[in-house]
Design a protein around this motif. Structure first.
Motif, PDB file in Angstrom:
ATOM      1  N   GLY A 144      19.072  10.472  24.422  1.00  0.00           N
ATOM      2  CA  GLY A 144      19.476  11.774  24.949  1.00  0.00           C
ATOM      3  C   GLY A 144      18.888  12.922  24.156  1.00  0.00           C
ATOM      4  O   GLY A 144      18.472  13.938  24.722  1.00  0.00           O
ATOM      5  N   LEU A 145      18.835  12.776  22.822  1.00  0.00           N
ATOM      6  CA  LEU A 145      18.218  13.814  21.989  1.00  0.00           C
ATOM      7  C   LEU A 145      16.731  13.965  22.318  1.00  0.00           C
ATOM      8  O   LEU A 145      16.208  15.086  22.365  1.00  0.00           O
ATOM      9  CB  LEU A 145      18.410  13.480  20.509  1.00  0.00           C
ATOM     10  CG  LEU A 145      19.842  13.572  19.973  1.00  0.00           C
ATOM     11  CD1 LEU A 145      19.903  13.060  18.540  1.00  0.00           C
ATOM     12  CD2 LEU A 145      20.346  15.008  20.052  1.00  0.00           C
ATOM     13  N   CYS A 146      16.058  12.831  22.517  1.00  0.00           N
ATOM     14  CA  CYS A 146      14.637  12.888  22.903  1.00  0.00           C
ATOM     15  C   CYS A 146      14.466  13.575  24.248  1.00  0.00           C
ATOM     16  O   CYS A 146      13.503  14.317  24.458  1.00  0.00           O
ATOM     17  CB  CYS A 146      14.042  11.485  22.953  1.00  0.00           C
ATOM     18  SG  CYS A 146      13.816  10.730  21.338  1.00  0.00           S
ATOM     19  N   LEU A 147      15.404  13.329  25.154  1.00  0.00           N
ATOM     20  CA  LEU A 147      15.352  13.982  26.463  1.00  0.00           C
ATOM     21  C   LEU A 147      15.491  15.497  26.319  1.00  0.00           C
ATOM     22  O   LEU A 147      14.776  16.270  26.981  1.00  0.00           O
ATOM     23  CB  LEU A 147      16.447  13.422  27.361  1.00  0.00           C
ATOM     24  CG  LEU A 147      16.499  13.954  28.800  1.00  0.00           C
ATOM     25  CD1 LEU A 147      15.207  13.645  29.540  1.00  0.00           C
ATOM     26  CD2 LEU A 147      17.696  13.370  29.546  1.00  0.00           C
ATOM     27  N   ILE A 148      16.394  15.931  25.446  1.00  0.00           N
ATOM     28  CA  ILE A 148      16.547  17.372  25.188  1.00  0.00           C
ATOM     29  C   ILE A 148      15.257  17.948  24.618  1.00  0.00           C
ATOM     30  O   ILE A 148      14.787  19.016  25.042  1.00  0.00           O
ATOM     31  CB  ILE A 148      17.732  17.622  24.236  1.00  0.00           C
ATOM     32  CG1 ILE A 148      19.048  17.221  24.899  1.00  0.00           C
ATOM     33  CG2 ILE A 148      17.782  19.091  23.811  1.00  0.00           C
ATOM     34  CD1 ILE A 148      20.243  17.277  23.965  1.00  0.00           C
ATOM     35  N   LEU A 149      14.667  17.243  23.651  1.00  0.00           N
ATOM     36  CA  LEU A 149      13.415  17.711  23.046  1.00  0.00           C
ATOM     37  C   LEU A 149      12.288  17.754  24.082  1.00  0.00           C
ATOM     38  O   LEU A 149      11.444  18.655  24.049  1.00  0.00           O
ATOM     39  CB  LEU A 149      13.028  16.806  21.881  1.00  0.00           C
ATOM     40  CG  LEU A 149      13.912  16.900  20.635  1.00  0.00           C
ATOM     41  CD1 LEU A 149      13.521  15.834  19.631  1.00  0.00           C
ATOM     42  CD2 LEU A 149      13.815  18.288  20.004  1.00  0.00           C
ATOM     43  N   LEU A 150      12.268  16.784  24.983  1.00  0.00           N
ATOM     44  CA  LEU A 150      11.235  16.771  26.016  1.00  0.00           C
ATOM     45  C   LEU A 150      11.397  17.961  26.956  1.00  0.00           C
ATOM     46  O   LEU A 150      10.406  18.583  27.362  1.00  0.00           O
ATOM     47  CB  LEU A 150      11.296  15.460  26.797  1.00  0.00           C
ATOM     48  CG  LEU A 150      10.114  15.157  27.720  1.00  0.00           C
ATOM     49  CD1 LEU A 150       8.806  15.120  26.927  1.00  0.00           C
ATOM     50  CD2 LEU A 150      10.330  13.844  28.453  1.00  0.00           C
ATOM     51  N   CYS A 151      12.642  18.299  27.287  1.00  0.00           N
ATOM     52  CA  CYS A 151      12.889  19.501  28.105  1.00  0.00           C
ATOM     53  C   CYS A 151      12.469  20.757  27.352  1.00  0.00           C
ATOM     54  O   CYS A 151      11.891  21.687  27.947  1.00  0.00           O
ATOM     55  CB  CYS A 151      14.363  19.573  28.497  1.00  0.00           C
ATOM     56  SG  CYS A 151      14.913  18.276  29.632  1.00  0.00           S
ATOM     57  N   MET A 152      12.736  20.793  26.049  1.00  0.00           N
ATOM     58  CA  MET A 152      12.280  21.924  25.238  1.00  0.00           C
ATOM     59  C   MET A 152      10.754  21.982  25.204  1.00  0.00           C
ATOM     60  O   MET A 152      10.152  23.070  25.257  1.00  0.00           O
ATOM     61  CB  MET A 152      12.818  21.800  23.814  1.00  0.00           C
ATOM     62  CG  MET A 152      14.299  22.047  23.684  1.00  0.00           C
ATOM     63  SD  MET A 152      14.882  21.778  21.985  1.00  0.00           S
ATOM     64  CE  MET A 152      13.869  22.942  21.091  1.00  0.00           C
ATOM     65  N   GLY A 153      10.119  20.804  25.112  1.00  0.00           N
ATOM     66  CA  GLY A 153       8.658  20.760  25.140  1.00  0.00           C
ATOM     67  C   GLY A 153       8.097  21.312  26.434  1.00  0.00           C
ATOM     68  O   GLY A 153       7.087  22.022  26.435  1.00  0.00           O
ATOM     69  N   MET A 154       8.760  20.989  27.548  1.00  0.00           N
ATOM     70  CA  MET A 154       8.343  21.539  28.839  1.00  0.00           C
ATOM     71  C   MET A 154       8.405  23.061  28.812  1.00  0.00           C
ATOM     72  O   MET A 154       7.482  23.761  29.259  1.00  0.00           O
ATOM     73  CB  MET A 154       9.251  20.992  29.939  1.00  0.00           C
ATOM     74  CG  MET A 154       9.040  21.618  31.307  1.00  0.00           C
ATOM     75  SD  MET A 154       7.629  20.951  32.187  1.00  0.00           S
ATOM     76  CE  MET A 154       8.376  19.495  32.921  1.00  0.00           C
ATOM     77  N   TYR A 155       9.497  23.599  28.270  1.00  0.00           N
ATOM     78  CA  TYR A 155       9.646  25.054  28.190  1.00  0.00           C
ATOM     79  C   TYR A 155       8.576  25.678  27.295  1.00  0.00           C
ATOM     80  O   TYR A 155       7.995  26.717  27.632  1.00  0.00           O
ATOM     81  CB  TYR A 155      11.041  25.400  27.669  1.00  0.00           C
ATOM     82  CG  TYR A 155      11.260  26.874  27.448  1.00  0.00           C
ATOM     83  CD1 TYR A 155      11.223  27.764  28.519  1.00  0.00           C
ATOM     84  CD2 TYR A 155      11.505  27.385  26.178  1.00  0.00           C
ATOM     85  CE1 TYR A 155      11.415  29.126  28.319  1.00  0.00           C
ATOM     86  CE2 TYR A 155      11.698  28.741  25.975  1.00  0.00           C
ATOM     87  CZ  TYR A 155      11.651  29.603  27.055  1.00  0.00           C
ATOM     88  OH  TYR A 155      11.836  30.954  26.854  1.00  0.00           O
ATOM     89  N   LEU A 156       8.289  25.046  26.161  1.00  0.00           N
ATOM     90  CA  LEU A 156       7.260  25.570  25.261  1.00  0.00           C
ATOM     91  C   LEU A 156       5.879  25.539  25.913  1.00  0.00           C
ATOM     92  O   LEU A 156       5.070  26.455  25.706  1.00  0.00           O
ATOM     93  CB  LEU A 156       7.240  24.767  23.964  1.00  0.00           C
ATOM     94  CG  LEU A 156       8.449  24.955  23.035  1.00  0.00           C
ATOM     95  CD1 LEU A 156       8.349  24.026  21.836  1.00  0.00           C
ATOM     96  CD2 LEU A 156       8.553  26.405  22.578  1.00  0.00           C
ATOM     97  N   LEU A 157       5.608  24.514  26.698  1.00  0.00           N
ATOM     98  CA  LEU A 157       4.334  24.467  27.421  1.00  0.00           C
ATOM     99  C   LEU A 157       4.218  25.641  28.391  1.00  0.00           C
ATOM    100  O   LEU A 157       3.160  26.266  28.511  1.00  0.00           O
ATOM    101  CB  LEU A 157       4.214  23.145  28.182  1.00  0.00           C
ATOM    102  CG  LEU A 157       4.006  21.877  27.337  1.00  0.00           C
ATOM    103  CD1 LEU A 157       4.155  20.638  28.206  1.00  0.00           C
ATOM    104  CD2 LEU A 157       2.633  21.900  26.678  1.00  0.00           C
ATOM    105  N   ILE A 158       5.314  25.955  29.082  1.00  0.00           N
ATOM    106  CA  ILE A 158       5.303  27.070  30.032  1.00  0.00           C
ATOM    107  C   ILE A 158       5.117  28.394  29.295  1.00  0.00           C
ATOM    108  O   ILE A 158       4.333  29.257  29.719  1.00  0.00           O
ATOM    109  CB  ILE A 158       6.603  27.077  30.857  1.00  0.00           C
ATOM    110  CG1 ILE A 158       6.682  25.816  31.726  1.00  0.00           C
ATOM    111  CG2 ILE A 158       6.688  28.326  31.726  1.00  0.00           C
ATOM    112  CD1 ILE A 158       8.008  25.647  32.447  1.00  0.00           C
ATOM    113  N   VAL A 159       5.833  28.564  28.174  1.00  0.00           N
ATOM    114  CA  VAL A 159       5.693  29.798  27.388  1.00  0.00           C
ATOM    115  C   VAL A 159       4.275  29.922  26.844  1.00  0.00           C
ATOM    116  O   VAL A 159       3.694  31.018  26.821  1.00  0.00           O
ATOM    117  CB  VAL A 159       6.731  29.823  26.249  1.00  0.00           C
ATOM    118  CG1 VAL A 159       6.461  30.981  25.296  1.00  0.00           C
ATOM    119  CG2 VAL A 159       8.133  29.936  26.813  1.00  0.00           C
TER     120      VAL A 159
END
Length: 487
Positions: free
Chosen positions: A344-359
């Motif tokens: 679950g923590l990795c899933l949160i980090l992956l969602c954060m990674g998606m956001y950082l890619l967009i930014v």
């Protein structure tokens, strides 16, 4: 033997998820294009291994042939999408595409575990949504008229939300969707896109106080309609996206503070006006106080997360079906129960990674309109993730929104895929601009000859001569500085 495979698989799935997440963040650090492509190829291998391991375990546990058919469908989707993007959009962000595919894969796995029929339906919706989304990058690149339709976006948004308010049937304390010819549409998901386009169009050039007031009035109209429909989760997402976009466009912190103050005041008003909001707050404070009734959802979600522990029970070795709305609002709790808290923590980090890619894409766009669109859509995505996971962990009260790309929901997953295709179009547009700049530099670069035709020693020219190299360098520095200040 099957028990051993299940026990080993949960560690294998975790390792694959950890490596995939690390590679996502490593791409952001790599400047060399060759190194980035190697990382993306590794991600595809990890993605395929993840799906193979998960569906093999679920088939061994359930002996359901539909698990194999679902696996074939998921593999076909991933390979076709990867191939089409490389064939049609060679300049697209493949790391963004890989991250989307991984999040979808996690969603397919947990939906298949909970209900294979719903998982098949989700796969069909995703496939149709992806087919539609292939047209969008072309529209973003070619149709310049989009920047001049701000009031059209506002009208579409208000009309769609108003239709839900007037004609929708109340469900779960709110009016969320309309049923049209047997198909359910949650228009608030699609209006998230038109709302961002409206704010970006209004603030792309003019950021005066008067212009901000106009934007604020229309944004407030969107939010008020959602509040009257008691779709408070969507209202929060719209409002936060509005605050961030106004701050980015104006670079004035006072607008952000005023917006946060208004959000706090609106929360108090909503608590006073709506009984179900008061219930959700009391449940958030103590879900065990009324465990059999109002607190049952969040209590079961917390029990499921605790039962899974760090590494999870393994697929089909837990009881995530006991969590109410496990396929929609509390998908994260179901994932943590059988795949573990670390997963679950990795899933949160992956969602954060998606956001950082967009930014990261947004920061490299030169035109304010496109920059604001990327920031707005990225903010909506990130805040929706926060609301969903925060509610599952009892960090915030429940808001009734789904986890993008992971939870079941036709309108939600379709809207998210369309949003990401818009981001892909912006990324391709930025690549086009980079190539154009490089081409202009090559054309301006003087050709070397045997004779010296430049200015005399000292760099000076006559009144009719060419500009000095020092002046040309100064002009370029000034232009780049101006672009940075515009951001």
């Amino acid at each position: 033997m099957v028990k051993i495979i299940v026990e080993v698989s949960k560690y294998l799935l975790l390792l694959l998820m950890v490596f995939f997440t690390l590679e996502t963040f490593m791409v952001l650090r790599r400047k060399n294009e060759g190194a980035r492509r190697r990382i993306m190829r590794k991600q595809i291998i990890l993605l395929l291994l993840f799906n193979f391991s998960a569906y093999l375990v679920m088939f061994l546990q359930s002996s359901d042939v539909y698990m194999l058919l679902m696996y074939v469908g998921v593999m076909a989707y991933i390979l076709i999408v990867q191939g089409l993007y490389r064939l049609i959009y060679r300049k697209a962000s493949l790391i963004l595409l890989n991250t989307m595919c991984m999040l979808l894969s996690v969603g397919f796995v947990i939906q298949s575990r909970l209900n294979i029929t719903i998982a098949v339906r989700q796969l069909i919706i995703v496939a149709v949504s992806t087919m539609i989304s292939f047209v969008i990058p072309v529209i973003v690149r070619k149709v310049r008229l989009m920047r001049d339709l701000s009031w059209v976006y506002a009208a579409i948004g208000v009309l769609l939300l108003g239709a839900v308010l007037v004609y929708a049937q109340a469900y779960g304390g709110g009016k969320l969707s309309l049923n049209i010819f047997g198909v359910t549409f949650q228009f608030s998901e699609f209006v998230k896109i038109t709302f961002v386009f409206f704010v970006a169009g209004m603030l792309q050039e003019v950021t005066t106080f008067r212009q901000v007031v106009k934007v604020s009035v229309v944004a407030a109209l969107h939010v008020i309609i959602l509040v009257l429909s008691t779709d408070l989760g969507a209202a929060l997402i719209y409002f936060v996206a509005y605050i961030v976009m106004v701050y980015v466009a104006t670079r004035k912190a006072r607008y952000a503070f005023l917006g946060l103050g208004a959000l706090a005041g609106a929360s108090v008003v909503a608590y006073r006006l709506f009984a179900h909001v008061r219930v959700r707050v009391s449940v958030w404070q103590d879900p065990l106080a009324d465990y059999q009734n109002t607190g049952y959802q969040i209590a079961q979600a917390l029990f499921g997360i605790c039962a899974g522990g760090w590494f999870g029970t393994g697929l089909f070795a837990g009881s995530p079906e006991n969590i109410p709305l496990a396929q929609e609002d509390f998908t994260f709790a179901a994932i943590c129960e059988e795949m573990g808290i670390l997963f679950g923590l990795c899933l949160i980090l992956l969602c954060m990674g998606m956001y950082l890619l967009i930014v990261n894409i947004a920061m490299k766009l030169s035109k304010p309109f496109y920059k604001l669109i990327a920031i707005g859509l990225g903010t909506e995505y990130a805040f929706q993730v926060f609301l969903t996971i925060g509610a599952s962990l009892k960090f915030i009260p429940m808001t009734g929104v789904t986890l993008p790309l992971v939870s079941y929901g036709g309108s939600s997953v379709m809207c998210t895929i369309i949003m990401l295709s818009i981001i892909q179009g912006l990324y391709i547009l930025r690549k086009d601009e980079d190539e154009q700049i490089e081409e202009e530099k090559r054309q301006k670069k003087p050709k070397r000859t045997g004779k010296r035709n430049g200015p005399p020693p000292g760099g000076r020219t006559g009144s009719g001569g060419a500009a000095r190299p020092a002046d040309d360098l100064e002009r370029r520095i000034e232009e780049q500085t101006e672009k940075s200040l515009n951001w």
